[in-house]
Scaffold this motif. Structure first.
Motif, PDB file in Angstrom:
ATOM      1  N   THR A 294       0.875  -1.162   0.000  1.00 18.17           N
ATOM      2  CA  THR A 294       0.000   0.000   0.000  1.00 18.17           C
ATOM      3  C   THR A 294       0.911   1.210   0.000  1.00 18.17           C
ATOM      4  OG1 THR A 294      -1.758  -1.176   1.135  1.00 18.17           O
ATOM      5  CG2 THR A 294      -1.814   1.226   1.240  1.00 18.17           C
ATOM      6  N   LEU A 295       0.953   1.881  -1.138  1.00 18.54           N
ATOM      7  CA  LEU A 295       1.797   3.075  -1.238  1.00 18.54           C
ATOM      8  C   LEU A 295       0.989   4.249  -0.702  1.00 18.54           C
ATOM      9  CD1 LEU A 295       4.679   3.848  -2.447  1.00 18.54           C
ATOM     10  CD2 LEU A 295       3.298   5.185  -4.029  1.00 18.54           C
ATOM     11  N   LEU A 296       1.385   4.726   0.458  1.00 21.63           N
ATOM     12  CA  LEU A 296       0.699   5.838   1.107  1.00 21.63           C
ATOM     13  C   LEU A 296       1.420   7.107   0.693  1.00 21.63           C
ATOM     14  CD1 LEU A 296       0.555   3.752   4.301  1.00 21.63           C
ATOM     15  CD2 LEU A 296      -1.497   4.546   3.093  1.00 21.63           C
ATOM     16  N   ASP A 297       0.882   7.743  -0.325  1.00 23.31           N
ATOM     17  CA  ASP A 297       1.560   8.898  -0.920  1.00 23.31           C
ATOM     18  C   ASP A 297       1.306  10.123  -0.048  1.00 23.31           C
ATOM     19  OD1 ASP A 297       2.024  11.251  -2.660  1.00 23.31           O
ATOM     20  OD2 ASP A 297       2.492   9.688  -4.140  1.00 23.31           O
ATOM     21  N   ALA A 298       2.377  10.630   0.538  1.00 23.70           N
ATOM     22  CA  ALA A 298       2.231  11.648   1.578  1.00 23.70           C
ATOM     23  C   ALA A 298       2.284  13.056   1.006  1.00 23.70           C
ATOM     24  CB  ALA A 298       3.326  11.483   2.628  1.00 23.70           C
ATOM     25  N   CYS A 299       1.314  13.843   1.436  1.00 22.68           N
ATOM     26  CA  CYS A 299       1.322  15.274   1.147  1.00 22.68           C
ATOM     27  C   CYS A 299       2.213  15.963   2.181  1.00 22.68           C
ATOM     28  CB  CYS A 299      -0.102  15.830   1.214  1.00 22.68           C
ATOM     29  SG  CYS A 299      -0.214  17.566   0.753  1.00 22.68           S
TER      30      CYS A 299
ATOM     31  N   SER B 157       7.933  18.144  -1.366  1.00 28.78           N
ATOM     32  CA  SER B 157       6.780  19.030  -1.537  1.00 28.78           C
ATOM     33  C   SER B 157       6.313  19.114  -2.985  1.00 28.78           C
ATOM     34  CB  SER B 157       7.131  20.435  -1.047  1.00 28.78           C
ATOM     35  OG  SER B 157       6.039  21.307  -1.281  1.00 28.78           O
ATOM     36  N   ASP B 158       4.978  19.082  -3.135  1.00 29.40           N
ATOM     37  CA  ASP B 158       4.364  19.343  -4.442  1.00 29.40           C
ATOM     38  C   ASP B 158       3.985  20.812  -4.588  1.00 29.40           C
ATOM     39  OD1 ASP B 158       3.971  16.641  -5.863  1.00 29.40           O
ATOM     40  OD2 ASP B 158       3.250  16.215  -3.848  1.00 29.40           O
ATOM     41  N   GLY B 159       4.259  21.619  -3.590  1.00 29.01           N
ATOM     42  CA  GLY B 159       3.966  23.045  -3.690  1.00 29.01           C
ATOM     43  C   GLY B 159       2.577  23.404  -3.195  1.00 29.01           C
TER      44      GLY B 159
ATOM     45  N   ASP C  56      -3.362  20.919  -4.438  1.00 30.08           N
ATOM     46  CA  ASP C  56      -3.965  20.546  -5.724  1.00 30.08           C
ATOM     47  C   ASP C  56      -2.974  19.785  -6.599  1.00 30.08           C
ATOM     48  OD1 ASP C  56      -6.397  21.678  -5.052  1.00 30.08           O
ATOM     49  OD2 ASP C  56      -5.858  23.636  -5.891  1.00 30.08           O
ATOM     50  N   VAL C  57      -1.725  20.228  -6.614  1.00 28.71           N
ATOM     51  CA  VAL C  57      -0.713  19.523  -7.413  1.00 28.71           C
ATOM     52  C   VAL C  57      -0.471  18.136  -6.831  1.00 28.71           C
ATOM     53  CG1 VAL C  57       1.683  19.570  -8.221  1.00 28.71           C
ATOM     54  CG2 VAL C  57       0.347  21.685  -8.150  1.00 28.71           C
ATOM     55  N   TRP C  58      -0.425  18.045  -5.492  1.00 33.66           N
ATOM     56  CA  TRP C  58      -0.292  16.729  -4.856  1.00 33.66           C
ATOM     57  C   TRP C  58      -1.455  15.812  -5.269  1.00 33.66           C
ATOM     58  CZ3 TRP C  58      -3.873  14.458  -1.584  1.00 33.66           C
ATOM     59  CH2 TRP C  58      -3.492  13.204  -1.068  1.00 33.66           C
ATOM     60  N   ARG C  59      -2.689  16.337  -5.201  1.00 32.73           N
ATOM     61  CA  ARG C  59      -3.864  15.517  -5.506  1.00 32.73           C
ATOM     62  C   ARG C  59      -3.848  15.040  -6.965  1.00 32.73           C
ATOM     63  NH1 ARG C  59      -8.794  18.346  -3.625  1.00 32.73           N
ATOM     64  NH2 ARG C  59      -7.966  19.832  -5.111  1.00 32.73           N
ATOM     65  N   ASP C  60      -3.461  15.920  -7.881  1.00 32.96           N
ATOM     66  CA  ASP C  60      -3.395  15.511  -9.287  1.00 32.96           C
ATOM     67  C   ASP C  60      -2.382  14.380  -9.470  1.00 32.96           C
ATOM     68  OD1 ASP C  60      -5.265  17.373  -9.904  1.00 32.96           O
ATOM     69  OD2 ASP C  60      -3.870  18.809 -10.835  1.00 32.96           O
ATOM     70  N   ARG C  61      -1.244  14.522  -8.803  1.00 38.73           N
ATOM     71  CA  ARG C  61      -0.198  13.509  -8.958  1.00 38.73           C
ATOM     72  C   ARG C  61      -0.661  12.164  -8.381  1.00 38.73           C
ATOM     73  NH1 ARG C  61       3.307  11.694  -5.864  1.00 38.73           N
ATOM     74  NH2 ARG C  61       3.176  13.320  -4.273  1.00 38.73           N
ATOM     75  N   VAL C  62      -1.257  12.187  -7.199  1.00 39.02           N
ATOM     76  CA  VAL C  62      -1.599  10.932  -6.532  1.00 39.02           C
ATOM     77  C   VAL C  62      -2.808  10.272  -7.207  1.00 39.02           C
ATOM     78  CG1 VAL C  62      -3.109  11.841  -4.704  1.00 39.02           C
ATOM     79  CG2 VAL C  62      -1.739   9.833  -4.266  1.00 39.02           C
ATOM     80  N   THR C  63      -3.727  11.045  -7.728  1.00 36.30           N
ATOM     81  CA  THR C  63      -4.859  10.423  -8.427  1.00 36.30           C
ATOM     82  C   THR C  63      -4.397   9.821  -9.754  1.00 36.30           C
ATOM     83  OG1 THR C  63      -5.506  12.608  -9.255  1.00 36.30           O
ATOM     84  CG2 THR C  63      -6.698  11.763  -7.357  1.00 36.30           C
TER      85      THR C  63
END
Ligand code: ZN
Length: 437
Positions: A150-155, A173-175, A178-185
């Protein structure tokens, strides 16, 4: 179809029983019966338990074992050394290090890992060509080692309650959320292997602004959500100063406390925090060998469980990878703390390390030897120098055995090669590539 015969196996509510026949078709168990060994069955001699779930891992921290234990200081001085290793990793070196670390896990009977992943980007924080290159490396390493992951992608957006990330922290950091959410989805959509779950993580209330906590929690609504919580008194103090409440209260107000949440460490809690986590039926993921190594403190495991939370276990920084040690440490730490014995039964600790752990990672059909479950069978020697004469029951598995007593591992229906020399070489090579000097 492969047939295994277990000399003695743990069947959950039925306890440990002699003579268990397990039919496996591909990756899953199809039948469980009791009796003598059928002709041609593979014999598992000793105590067989379901595979362990290691619910909190930072694979690269394995490079620090033996290199930081002599330090004085505290969690925060240790973190500087950890950052040094993080800064030398790229998708290729991380693949090699994660593969070696996961192979170490596999030979100890761990069949699924929750990887709390925050080292996302390249030098200075520049995304790789594929912004999920690091995540894909880690997933590939787990697959190669035979583990479900289970890859728990951390913000991670802040170095502490609004402070900008500095140095290697920029790679986390994704900055923006929203950028984090786009990447993880995107990562979640890319993954089709049933042995892989993509979940979300709030690195901590230090690293995600309170106004973004809800967005992280709702990014992957059906997936596990993990958060580092109150591992350090300093986090509580800073949160109180900034927000006038504890980290747990902050998560509660933002709607983060649900049954799919795992609160990792949960060490320094108020009675109110314990009630909030318990009422929301959160998981409390304890990592006792790391918590002792980093001088974190002893969390209220019994009180959390009594309030309604579910205990799970992880090896976190991998100062030790041995789920037997994690299990017994929960009870033994409570004894030291309360000067009383008998807080956790061995069977309850086995449940934490198996069925409850897998469930917290999103593998709802794992951690039990029953039809329909992932075919994870871990066999512990019952006559080793450590286990001989101990009664061959849950107490043997939890309070006597060590990882070195694991003599056979079937993970997701595949036999794990117990090539401990090969694992040692892979660890040496991958670690020497990323440590200084
Ligand atoms: Zn951690």
């Amino acid at each position: 179809v492969t047939t295994y015969w277990c000399e003695r196996a743990w069947l959950g509510a039925a306890g440990f029983v002699d003579g268990v026949v397990v039919e496996v078709d591909g990756t899953h168990i199809t039948d469980v019966t009791r009796g003598a060994a059928p002709h041609g069955a593979e014999q598992l001699v000793g105590l067989t338990v379901p595979g362990f779930a290691n619910c909190h891992s930072h694979a690269f921290h394995r490079a620090l074992r033996g290199r930081t234990q002599q330090q004085r200081g505290d969690f925060w001085t240790w973190r500087e050394t950890m950052y040094g290793v993080a800064d030398r990793l790229d998708p290729d070196t991380y693949y090699a290090l994660a593969l070696a670390t996961y192979r170490e896990m596999a030979v100890t009977g761990i069949t699924a890992v929750g990887e709390f992943h925050y080292l996302h980007h390249g030098a200075g924080g520049a995304p790789y060509g594929d912004p999920n290159a690091m995540g894909h490396s880690i997933i590939a390493a787990a697959h190669e080692a035979g583990l479900r992951i289970t890859l728990l992608d951390a913000c991670y957006l802040s170095a502490g309650f609004g402070a900008a990330p500095e140095g290697v922290q920029r790679r986390f950091s994704d900055g923006t959320v929203d950028v984090w959410r786009d990447r993880v989805t995107t990562l979640a959509a890319d993954v089709t292997d049933p042995a892989v779950v993509v979940g979300a993580a709030i690195h901590s209330v230090r690293a995600v602004p309170h106004t973004d906590l809800g967005a992280v929690a709702s990014a992957l609504l059906d997936a596990p959500l993990h958060v580092h919580l109150s591992e350090q008194v300093a986090e509580n103090t800073a949160c109180l100063k900034r927000h006038g409440c504890t980290p747990t209260q902050l998560l509660a107000v933002q709607g983060v406390l649900t049954e799919r949440l795992s609160a990792v460490h949960a060490t320094h809690l108020t009675a109110g925090d314990i009630a909030l986590l318990g009422n929301a039926t959160c998981n409390a993921c304890f990592c006792p060998t790391t918590e002792r190594d980093l001088a974190d403190g002893i969390g209220p495991s019994r009180r959390l469980a009594d309030a309604g939370a579910t205990l799970t276990l992880g090896s976190d920084s991998h100062a030790v990878i041995d789920m037997h040690e994690e299990m017994r440490a929960v009870e033994l730490d409570e004894r030291l703390h309360t000067q009383q014995r008998g807080h956790w039964t061995a069977e309850a600790l086995l449940r934490a390390a198996t069925v409850d752990g897998h469930r917290s990672l999103g593998f709802f059909d794992a951690g039990q030897i029953e039809p329909g479950a992932w075919a994870d069978l871990v066999t512990i020697a019952a006559a080793s120098p450590r286990t001989a004469g101990t009664g061959s029951d849950a107490e043997t598995a939890v309070f006597a055995a060590t990882a070195a007593d694991v003599t056979s591992v079937i993970a997701s229906g595949r036999r794990v090669e117990l090539d401990t020399e090969g694992v040692g070489r892979a660890l040496s090579d991958s670690i020497s590539a990323v440590v200084a000097g």
